[in-house]
Design a protein around this motif. Structure first.
Motif, PDB file in Angstrom:
ATOM      1  N   GLY A  30      16.771  14.318  -1.959  1.00 50.92           N
ATOM      2  CA  GLY A  30      17.843  14.881  -1.155  1.00 50.92           C
ATOM      3  C   GLY A  30      17.831  14.440   0.291  1.00 50.92           C
ATOM      4  O   GLY A  30      18.626  14.947   1.092  1.00 50.92           O
ATOM      5  N   VAL A  31      16.959  13.501   0.637  1.00 46.50           N
ATOM      6  CA  VAL A  31      16.819  13.061   2.025  1.00 46.50           C
ATOM      7  C   VAL A  31      17.014  11.551   2.082  1.00 46.50           C
ATOM      8  O   VAL A  31      16.347  10.806   1.348  1.00 46.50           O
ATOM      9  CB  VAL A  31      15.429  13.427   2.593  1.00 46.50           C
ATOM     10  CG1 VAL A  31      15.303  12.961   4.036  1.00 46.50           C
ATOM     11  CG2 VAL A  31      15.199  14.921   2.480  1.00 46.50           C
ATOM     12  N   ASN A  32      17.892  11.086   2.951  1.00 44.50           N
ATOM     13  CA  ASN A  32      18.073   9.644   3.131  1.00 44.50           C
ATOM     14  C   ASN A  32      16.914   9.039   3.906  1.00 44.50           C
ATOM     15  O   ASN A  32      16.298   9.692   4.751  1.00 44.50           O
ATOM     16  CB  ASN A  32      19.380   9.353   3.872  1.00 44.50           C
ATOM     17  CG  ASN A  32      20.568   9.314   2.948  1.00 44.50           C
ATOM     18  OD1 ASN A  32      20.496   9.797   1.816  1.00 44.50           O
ATOM     19  ND2 ASN A  32      21.668   8.765   3.425  1.00 44.50           N
ATOM     20  N   ALA A  33      16.650   7.765   3.629  1.00 48.15           N
ATOM     21  CA  ALA A  33      15.575   7.040   4.305  1.00 48.15           C
ATOM     22  C   ALA A  33      16.122   6.414   5.582  1.00 48.15           C
ATOM     23  O   ALA A  33      16.826   5.400   5.536  1.00 48.15           O
ATOM     24  CB  ALA A  33      15.003   5.965   3.393  1.00 48.15           C
ATOM     25  N   GLY A  34      15.847   7.033   6.725  1.00 49.11           N
ATOM     26  CA  GLY A  34      16.291   6.488   7.996  1.00 49.11           C
ATOM     27  C   GLY A  34      17.794   6.297   8.028  1.00 49.11           C
ATOM     28  O   GLY A  34      18.568   7.198   7.697  1.00 49.11           O
ATOM     29  N   LEU A  35      18.210   5.099   8.416  1.00 48.40           N
ATOM     30  CA  LEU A  35      19.631   4.772   8.515  1.00 48.40           C
ATOM     31  C   LEU A  35      20.211   4.251   7.204  1.00 48.40           C
ATOM     32  O   LEU A  35      21.394   3.915   7.146  1.00 48.40           O
ATOM     33  CB  LEU A  35      19.850   3.726   9.621  1.00 48.40           C
ATOM     34  CG  LEU A  35      19.418   4.133  11.032  1.00 48.40           C
ATOM     35  CD1 LEU A  35      19.616   2.963  12.000  1.00 48.40           C
ATOM     36  CD2 LEU A  35      20.187   5.358  11.508  1.00 48.40           C
ATOM     37  N   LEU A  36      19.399   4.170   6.170  1.00 46.84           N
ATOM     38  CA  LEU A  36      19.866   3.635   4.891  1.00 46.84           C
ATOM     39  C   LEU A  36      20.737   4.641   4.152  1.00 46.84           C
ATOM     40  O   LEU A  36      20.667   5.844   4.390  1.00 46.84           O
ATOM     41  CB  LEU A  36      18.670   3.261   4.007  1.00 46.84           C
ATOM     42  CG  LEU A  36      17.654   2.261   4.579  1.00 46.84           C
ATOM     43  CD1 LEU A  36      16.560   1.995   3.558  1.00 46.84           C
ATOM     44  CD2 LEU A  36      18.341   0.960   4.983  1.00 46.84           C
ATOM     45  N   ASP A 140      11.479   3.369   7.101  1.00 49.88           N
ATOM     46  CA  ASP A 140      12.705   4.090   6.782  1.00 49.88           C
ATOM     47  C   ASP A 140      12.391   5.437   6.127  1.00 49.88           C
ATOM     48  O   ASP A 140      12.968   6.475   6.496  1.00 49.88           O
ATOM     49  CB  ASP A 140      13.579   3.257   5.852  1.00 49.88           C
ATOM     50  CG  ASP A 140      14.000   1.930   6.471  1.00 49.88           C
ATOM     51  OD1 ASP A 140      14.099   1.857   7.716  1.00 49.88           O
ATOM     52  OD2 ASP A 140      14.214   0.962   5.707  1.00 49.88           O
ATOM     53  N   ILE A 141      11.496   5.410   5.148  1.00 48.89           N
ATOM     54  CA  ILE A 141      11.141   6.649   4.446  1.00 48.89           C
ATOM     55  C   ILE A 141      10.484   7.625   5.410  1.00 48.89           C
ATOM     56  O   ILE A 141      10.753   8.835   5.388  1.00 48.89           O
ATOM     57  CB  ILE A 141      10.214   6.342   3.259  1.00 48.89           C
ATOM     58  CG1 ILE A 141      10.963   5.507   2.208  1.00 48.89           C
ATOM     59  CG2 ILE A 141       9.689   7.623   2.631  1.00 48.89           C
ATOM     60  CD1 ILE A 141      10.056   4.949   1.114  1.00 48.89           C
ATOM     61  N   ALA A 142       9.615   7.124   6.275  1.00 50.33           N
ATOM     62  CA  ALA A 142       8.937   7.984   7.243  1.00 50.33           C
ATOM     63  C   ALA A 142       9.945   8.657   8.167  1.00 50.33           C
ATOM     64  O   ALA A 142       9.812   9.848   8.495  1.00 50.33           O
ATOM     65  CB  ALA A 142       7.937   7.164   8.054  1.00 50.33           C
ATOM     66  N   GLU A 143      10.965   7.921   8.583  1.00 53.82           N
ATOM     67  CA  GLU A 143      12.004   8.527   9.417  1.00 53.82           C
ATOM     68  C   GLU A 143      12.726   9.638   8.662  1.00 53.82           C
ATOM     69  O   GLU A 143      13.008  10.699   9.218  1.00 53.82           O
ATOM     70  CB  GLU A 143      13.010   7.465   9.856  1.00 53.82           C
ATOM     71  CG  GLU A 143      12.566   6.623  11.039  1.00 53.82           C
ATOM     72  CD  GLU A 143      13.748   5.922  11.698  1.00 53.82           C
ATOM     73  OE1 GLU A 143      14.765   5.677  11.020  1.00 53.82           O
ATOM     74  OE2 GLU A 143      13.651   5.641  12.903  1.00 53.82           O
ATOM     75  N   GLY A 144      13.036   9.384   7.383  1.00 56.01           N
ATOM     76  CA  GLY A 144      13.729  10.390   6.595  1.00 56.01           C
ATOM     77  C   GLY A 144      12.913  11.656   6.404  1.00 56.01           C
ATOM     78  O   GLY A 144      13.443  12.765   6.435  1.00 56.01           O
ATOM     79  N   LEU A 145      11.607  11.490   6.226  1.00 51.94           N
ATOM     80  CA  LEU A 145      10.739  12.640   5.977  1.00 51.94           C
ATOM     81  C   LEU A 145      10.123  13.202   7.251  1.00 51.94           C
ATOM     82  O   LEU A 145       9.358  14.174   7.199  1.00 51.94           O
ATOM     83  CB  LEU A 145       9.626  12.240   5.001  1.00 51.94           C
ATOM     84  CG  LEU A 145      10.076  11.831   3.596  1.00 51.94           C
ATOM     85  CD1 LEU A 145       8.881  11.359   2.767  1.00 51.94           C
ATOM     86  CD2 LEU A 145      10.805  12.970   2.889  1.00 51.94           C
ATOM     87  N   GLY A 146      10.437  12.592   8.394  1.00 58.46           N
ATOM     88  CA  GLY A 146       9.905  13.087   9.654  1.00 58.46           C
ATOM     89  C   GLY A 146       8.415  12.842   9.827  1.00 58.46           C
ATOM     90  O   GLY A 146       7.691  13.677  10.377  1.00 58.46           O
ATOM     91  N   LEU A 147       7.949  11.674   9.368  1.00 54.38           N
ATOM     92  CA  LEU A 147       6.527  11.342   9.441  1.00 54.38           C
ATOM     93  C   LEU A 147       6.297  10.216  10.441  1.00 54.38           C
ATOM     94  O   LEU A 147       7.134   9.325  10.579  1.00 54.38           O
ATOM     95  CB  LEU A 147       6.014  10.889   8.069  1.00 54.38           C
ATOM     96  CG  LEU A 147       6.197  11.856   6.895  1.00 54.38           C
ATOM     97  CD1 LEU A 147       5.820  11.157   5.591  1.00 54.38           C
ATOM     98  CD2 LEU A 147       5.358  13.111   7.099  1.00 54.38           C
ATOM     99  N   PRO A 148       5.176  10.213  11.132  1.00 52.55           N
ATOM    100  CA  PRO A 148       4.837   9.059  11.982  1.00 52.55           C
ATOM    101  C   PRO A 148       4.310   7.915  11.118  1.00 52.55           C
ATOM    102  O   PRO A 148       3.559   8.139  10.167  1.00 52.55           O
ATOM    103  CB  PRO A 148       3.739   9.605  12.898  1.00 52.55           C
ATOM    104  CG  PRO A 148       3.077  10.682  12.080  1.00 52.55           C
ATOM    105  CD  PRO A 148       4.165  11.288  11.233  1.00 52.55           C
TER     106      PRO A 148
END
Length: 364
Positions: A30-36, A140-148
């Protein structure tokens, strides 16, 4: 020793698994990967598909298209439960291992189909593309999940110096790679809406492969290494090392163009490098480019230089941005004068230049 990429693929995959293993219980769908436009789950599956595709291309020696297969992670065709997030990471680990194995076992000369931009890549190119897919989509995935997330330092350098030869490296290689793929801003550089990586160019002649030298190989050659090539005795000659240094300077300045770089001449019969040939840089404002070459002494007298130079000049003069080529030769270097004469260069001045060389020109 110049790395061919197997270790880097392993390290890249390990970094994304370490990033995502602690959050396998989170919602990746349910979460997009960054700008993708893809979800985090779809993006992870895409990475696994790319890794197995690259492994298949290299292992299968595909020459004209992608090997026509794909993988599925949901298990639905066999009536199994859909793969959970932990299962996705297991697939990433497995497909990464397959690409690593393909890179480590492929002979140096093997190339397989990839469309961008010269229709093929070698083992190092497939490794770099695999690493790029892993670490960029991990971002990208890290941005979507709010991870560094930041990959090991050398991985961005590995990718940039293999498949982004046209991109000027900034002080922070990871930020440079993010900028080069439209994911970040760099001071003094315009944002990129479109981008493409570039595998090295290979030009075939009857007896030779003229293999484009990447910035990574150029650094190695200019500092006394082999550039990843298996040289005959006496090679590489000093002119090739000097030319490699010119490639390094052009790359660092952001003006390197692979089509107008250095090519190592490799004999087809034994995969041995015998010399270097190429350009001193991209064409100038008058659409003129300078060529140069040298051979290791045991390779001289067999027509290799003439064969390679004829092919290189014909290819260059067929371009819209090249109207003439020139070369400079020592007055007492009769063999080199004979080579450029056979190709069609003519002397343009009776006077010597500031370095005591004679100038020759070939017009389109």
């Amino acid at each position: 020793m110049l790395s061919m990429g197997g270790d880097e693929v392993d390290e890249a995959v390990a970094s994304v698994v370490a990033l995502l293993r602690p959050v396998v219980d989170r919602d990746w769908v349910g979460v997009n990967a960054g700008l993708l436009e893809w979800s985090c789950r779809q993006t992870a599956e895409h990475v696994a598909s790319d890794l197995i595709a690259y492994a298949g291309q290299l292992a299968g020696r595909a020459q004209s298209a992608y090997v026509p297969f794909e993988i599925t992670l949901d298990g639905s065709e066999d009536g199994l439960d859909p793969a959970d997030n932990a299962g996705v990471l297991d697939v990433l680990t497995a497909t990464g291992a397959l690409l690593t194995a393909a890179v480590r076992t492929a002979p140096r000369h093997v190339r397989a189909f990839h469309p961008y931009p010269f229709r093929s890549a070698n083992r190092e190119g497939f490794a770099a593309m695999g690493v790029a897919e892993v670490i960029l989509h991990a971002h990208d995935i890290a941005e979507g999940l709010g991870l560094p997330y930041e990959p090991p330092t050398q991985l961005a350098e590995f990718v940039l110096t293999r498949i982004f030869p046209h991109v000027q490296p900034g002080p922070d290689r990871w930020q440079t790679l993010l900028w080069a793929t439209g994911r970040a801003h760099l001071p003094g550089r315009a944002p990129l809406a479109e981008w493409r990586w570039s595998n090295n160019l290979v030009i075939d002649t009857e007896r030779l492969r003229m293999e484009g030298v990447t910035p990574a190989a150029a650094v190695d050659l200019s500092t006394g290494g082999t550039g990843g090539f298996d040289w005959i005795e006496g090679g590489p000659f000093y002119g090739t090392r000097e030319a490699a240094g010119m490639v390094v300077k052009a790359y660092e300045a952001g003006v390197h163009r692979p089509e107008f770089g250095l090519f190592v001449l490799v004999r087809r019969e034994d995969d041995r490098a015998i010399g270097g040939m190429g350009f001193h840089g991209a064409p100038d404002e008058e659409h003129k480019a300078e060529v140069g070459y040298d051979l290791a002494e045991p390779a001289r007298g067999h027509g290799y230089a003439t064969e390679a130079l004829r092919t290189l000049t014909e290819r260059a003069l067929a371009r819209d941005d090249v109207r003439s080529l020139f070369a400079t030769v020592k007055p007492d270097n009769a063999p080199s004068q004979a080579v450029i004469g056979r190709v069609g260069f003519v002397r343009v001045s009776e006077e010597l230049d500031a370095e005591g060389l004679q100038a020759y020109e070939l017009r389109g």
